[in-house]
Design a protein around this motif. Structure first.
Motif, PDB file in Angstrom:
ATOM      1  N   THR A 166       3.972  17.955   8.821  1.00  0.00           N
ATOM      2  CA  THR A 166       5.327  18.053   9.361  1.00  0.00           C
ATOM      3  C   THR A 166       5.270  18.784  10.693  1.00  0.00           C
ATOM      4  OG1 THR A 166       6.275  18.136   7.142  1.00  0.00           O
ATOM      5  CG2 THR A 166       7.674  18.869   8.953  1.00  0.00           C
ATOM      6  N   LEU A 167       5.813  18.161  11.729  1.00  0.00           N
ATOM      7  CA  LEU A 167       5.825  18.741  13.066  1.00  0.00           C
ATOM      8  C   LEU A 167       7.254  19.105  13.456  1.00  0.00           C
ATOM      9  CD1 LEU A 167       3.386  16.301  14.930  1.00  0.00           C
ATOM     10  CD2 LEU A 167       2.852  18.481  13.837  1.00  0.00           C
ATOM     11  N   GLY A 183      -2.440   3.717   9.417  1.00  0.00           N
ATOM     12  CA  GLY A 183      -1.912   3.950   8.072  1.00  0.00           C
ATOM     13  C   GLY A 183      -1.000   5.143   7.960  1.00  0.00           C
ATOM     14  N   VAL A 184      -0.366   5.546   9.085  1.00  0.00           N
ATOM     15  CA  VAL A 184       0.523   6.703   9.086  1.00  0.00           C
ATOM     16  C   VAL A 184       1.937   6.263   8.719  1.00  0.00           C
ATOM     17  CG1 VAL A 184       1.551   8.538  10.484  1.00  0.00           C
ATOM     18  CG2 VAL A 184      -0.860   7.925  10.793  1.00  0.00           C
ATOM     19  N   ARG A 185       2.529   6.974   7.786  1.00  0.00           N
ATOM     20  CA  ARG A 185       3.926   6.750   7.404  1.00  0.00           C
ATOM     21  C   ARG A 185       4.793   7.774   8.137  1.00  0.00           C
ATOM     22  NH1 ARG A 185       6.546   9.357   2.168  1.00  0.00           N
ATOM     23  NH2 ARG A 185       8.665   8.533   2.273  1.00  0.00           N
ATOM     24  N   LEU A 186       5.839   7.309   8.776  1.00  0.00           N
ATOM     25  CA  LEU A 186       6.724   8.196   9.538  1.00  0.00           C
ATOM     26  C   LEU A 186       7.946   8.570   8.709  1.00  0.00           C
ATOM     27  CD1 LEU A 186       7.244   9.520  12.337  1.00  0.00           C
ATOM     28  CD2 LEU A 186       8.585   7.484  12.920  1.00  0.00           C
ATOM     29  N   ARG A 187       8.271   9.863   8.696  1.00  0.00           N
ATOM     30  CA  ARG A 187       9.488  10.372   8.058  1.00  0.00           C
ATOM     31  C   ARG A 187      10.234  11.225   9.065  1.00  0.00           C
ATOM     32  NH1 ARG A 187      12.505  11.546   5.468  1.00  0.00           N
ATOM     33  NH2 ARG A 187      12.229  12.863   3.664  1.00  0.00           N
ATOM     34  N   ILE A 188      11.535  11.130   9.071  1.00  0.00           N
ATOM     35  CA  ILE A 188      12.365  11.925   9.967  1.00  0.00           C
ATOM     36  C   ILE A 188      13.236  12.852   9.130  1.00  0.00           C
ATOM     37  CG2 ILE A 188      14.087  11.893  11.808  1.00  0.00           C
ATOM     38  CD1 ILE A 188      11.437  10.596  12.564  1.00  0.00           C
ATOM     39  N   PHE A 243       3.397   4.365  18.764  1.00  0.00           N
ATOM     40  CA  PHE A 243       3.755   4.079  17.377  1.00  0.00           C
ATOM     41  C   PHE A 243       2.822   3.058  16.745  1.00  0.00           C
ATOM     42  CE2 PHE A 243       6.040   1.195  14.513  1.00  0.00           C
ATOM     43  CZ  PHE A 243       6.238   2.058  13.451  1.00  0.00           C
ATOM     44  N   ARG A 244       2.471   2.014  17.484  1.00  0.00           N
ATOM     45  CA  ARG A 244       1.618   0.961  16.915  1.00  0.00           C
ATOM     46  C   ARG A 244       0.280   1.532  16.465  1.00  0.00           C
ATOM     47  NH1 ARG A 244       0.642  -4.480  20.236  1.00  0.00           N
ATOM     48  NH2 ARG A 244       2.881  -4.622  19.748  1.00  0.00           N
ATOM     49  N   GLU A 285      10.570   4.274  10.680  1.00  0.00           N
ATOM     50  CA  GLU A 285      10.459   4.741   9.300  1.00  0.00           C
ATOM     51  C   GLU A 285      10.318   3.560   8.332  1.00  0.00           C
ATOM     52  OE1 GLU A 285      12.558   8.705   7.908  1.00  0.00           O
ATOM     53  OE2 GLU A 285      13.998   7.427   8.959  1.00  0.00           O
ATOM     54  N   GLU A 286      11.167   2.570   8.512  1.00  0.00           N
ATOM     55  CA  GLU A 286      11.161   1.422   7.611  1.00  0.00           C
ATOM     56  C   GLU A 286       9.859   0.635   7.723  1.00  0.00           C
ATOM     57  OE1 GLU A 286      12.194  -1.358   4.815  1.00  0.00           O
ATOM     58  OE2 GLU A 286      13.077   0.606   5.247  1.00  0.00           O
ATOM     59  N   LYS A 287       9.377   0.457   8.944  1.00  0.00           N
ATOM     60  CA  LYS A 287       8.170  -0.341   9.151  1.00  0.00           C
ATOM     61  C   LYS A 287       6.939   0.311   8.525  1.00  0.00           C
ATOM     62  CE  LYS A 287       5.752  -3.015  12.679  1.00  0.00           C
ATOM     63  NZ  LYS A 287       4.412  -2.793  12.112  1.00  0.00           N
ATOM     64  N   THR A 288       6.916   1.637   8.488  1.00  0.00           N
ATOM     65  CA  THR A 288       5.719   2.337   8.013  1.00  0.00           C
ATOM     66  C   THR A 288       5.854   2.870   6.594  1.00  0.00           C
ATOM     67  OG1 THR A 288       6.500   4.456   8.936  1.00  0.00           O
ATOM     68  CG2 THR A 288       5.150   3.053  10.375  1.00  0.00           C
ATOM     69  N   ARG A 289       6.907   2.521   5.897  1.00  0.00           N
ATOM     70  CA  ARG A 289       7.186   3.179   4.617  1.00  0.00           C
ATOM     71  C   ARG A 289       6.137   2.900   3.548  1.00  0.00           C
ATOM     72  NH1 ARG A 289      10.424   0.086   0.881  1.00  0.00           N
ATOM     73  NH2 ARG A 289      10.817  -2.026   1.644  1.00  0.00           N
ATOM     74  N   HIS A 290       5.340   1.854   3.715  1.00  0.00           N
ATOM     75  CA  HIS A 290       4.312   1.555   2.721  1.00  0.00           C
ATOM     76  C   HIS A 290       2.932   2.109   3.108  1.00  0.00           C
ATOM     77  CE1 HIS A 290       7.061  -0.848   0.416  1.00  0.00           C
ATOM     78  NE2 HIS A 290       7.294  -1.658   1.434  1.00  0.00           N
ATOM     79  N   ASN A 291       2.821   2.731   4.281  1.00  0.00           N
ATOM     80  CA  ASN A 291       1.543   3.315   4.697  1.00  0.00           C
ATOM     81  C   ASN A 291       1.228   4.544   3.853  1.00  0.00           C
ATOM     82  OD1 ASN A 291       1.372   1.341   6.640  1.00  0.00           O
ATOM     83  ND2 ASN A 291       1.945   2.660   8.350  1.00  0.00           N
ATOM     84  N   THR A 292      -0.043   4.769   3.592  1.00  0.00           N
ATOM     85  CA  THR A 292      -0.417   5.819   2.634  1.00  0.00           C
ATOM     86  C   THR A 292      -1.464   6.815   3.140  1.00  0.00           C
ATOM     87  OG1 THR A 292      -2.089   4.347   1.647  1.00  0.00           O
ATOM     88  CG2 THR A 292       0.105   4.336   0.653  1.00  0.00           C
ATOM     89  N   ARG A 293      -2.022   6.608   4.318  1.00  0.00           N
ATOM     90  CA  ARG A 293      -3.096   7.509   4.751  1.00  0.00           C
ATOM     91  C   ARG A 293      -2.577   8.913   5.071  1.00  0.00           C
ATOM     92  NH1 ARG A 293      -7.548   6.711   9.642  1.00  0.00           N
ATOM     93  NH2 ARG A 293      -8.827   8.534   9.080  1.00  0.00           N
ATOM     94  N   LEU A 294      -1.426   8.982   5.746  1.00  0.00           N
ATOM     95  CA  LEU A 294      -0.829  10.264   6.121  1.00  0.00           C
ATOM     96  C   LEU A 294       0.665  10.074   6.277  1.00  0.00           C
ATOM     97  CD1 LEU A 294      -1.044  13.253   7.290  1.00  0.00           C
ATOM     98  CD2 LEU A 294      -1.153  12.168   9.538  1.00  0.00           C
ATOM     99  N   THR A 295       1.448  10.976   5.706  1.00  0.00           N
ATOM    100  CA  THR A 295       2.886  11.006   5.975  1.00  0.00           C
ATOM    101  C   THR A 295       3.137  12.013   7.082  1.00  0.00           C
ATOM    102  OG1 THR A 295       3.554  10.352   3.735  1.00  0.00           O
ATOM    103  CG2 THR A 295       5.169  11.538   5.058  1.00  0.00           C
ATOM    104  N   LEU A 296       3.621  11.511   8.211  1.00  0.00           N
ATOM    105  CA  LEU A 296       3.934  12.354   9.363  1.00  0.00           C
ATOM    106  C   LEU A 296       5.445  12.544   9.417  1.00  0.00           C
ATOM    107  CD1 LEU A 296       3.248  13.805  12.025  1.00  0.00           C
ATOM    108  CD2 LEU A 296       3.379  11.568  13.164  1.00  0.00           C
TER     109      LEU A 296
END
Length: 224
Positions: free
Chosen positions: A42-43, A80-85, A73-74, A104-115
């Protein structure tokens, strides 16, 4: 992520350049987190108090965030980064907020890191918001006051789908939390680094991790 302004003033350059260099430090931090196997990062990108800054600096910060969202972003998505705001991103305007929600929606299934990016975020406001949600449920008759416990309160926070932080680090030598994840950091280990954020790199991340690993976490219990 503290010290962009001091970094710029020490070099006699515009504060906007300090923020740009801080953006590069974000890339290094994310990369280091993935290399160390961190699951959640979390930043604190923009606090609710940052709105008190000059209009020019707010514009520079917003423009920088938009630039990274559009041009970096790409790369994050491919890694594999998932974005959360978290926070109140609507204050940045409809267009930018829409871009954030799409990411957020585009990356919601990524699992390597939640940023998680804390944007226009203040922990006291978040806690007050959680209290209001529960109060509304009590008023509506769907919740009894005696049913409210720590777990239920936490479920109404913006971070309800994220674990509490194990480690909170702050740069630039400042030794305070500054309204960041106050509820969630109750038992987090705190590390304060003297490096200014634009100079932050993989070695600094590794140092913070080593400090964390040397500590014995007891969560109020006695040492074994």
């Amino acid at each position: 992520m503290d010290g962009n302004g001091r970094w710029a003033r020490a070099r006699g350059v515009p504060i906007a350049q300090g923020h740009r260099e801080g953006g590069e430090a974000v890339q290094r931090c994310v990369r280091a987190a993935m290399e160390h196997g961190v699951d959640y990062l979390t930043l604190y990108a923009f606090s609710s108090e940052n709105w008190r800054r000059s209009g020019e600096e707010i514009s520079d910060l917003t423009g920088l965030m938009q630039f990274y969202l559009r041009h970096r972003f790409r790369e994050l998505d491919e890694q594999g980064v998932r974005l959360r705001i978290i926070g109140d991103p609507e204050r940045f305007g409809v267009s930018f907020c829409r871009e954030l929600r799409r990411a957020e929606e585009k990356t919601r299934h990524n699992t390597r890191l939640t940023l998680a990016l804390a944007l226009s975020y203040g922990s006291r406001a978040e806690i007050a918001g959680s209290a209001r949600q529960l109060a509304e449920r009590v008023r509506a008759g769907t919740l009894e006051p005696h049913e409210i416990d720590e777990a239920l309160f936490a479920s109404a926070l913006q971070t309800h789908d994220m674990p509490d932080p194990d480690l909170v680090m702050r740069t630039s030598g400042e030794s305070r939390l500054s309204n960041f994840l106050l509820w969630q950091s109750a038992y987090a280990e705190l590390v304060f680094l003297d490096v200014l954020w634009p100079d932050f790199g993989e070695k600094d991340f590794a140092e913070a991790m080593m400090r964390y690993m040397r500590r014995q976490r007891r969560f109020g219990g006695r040492p074994e």
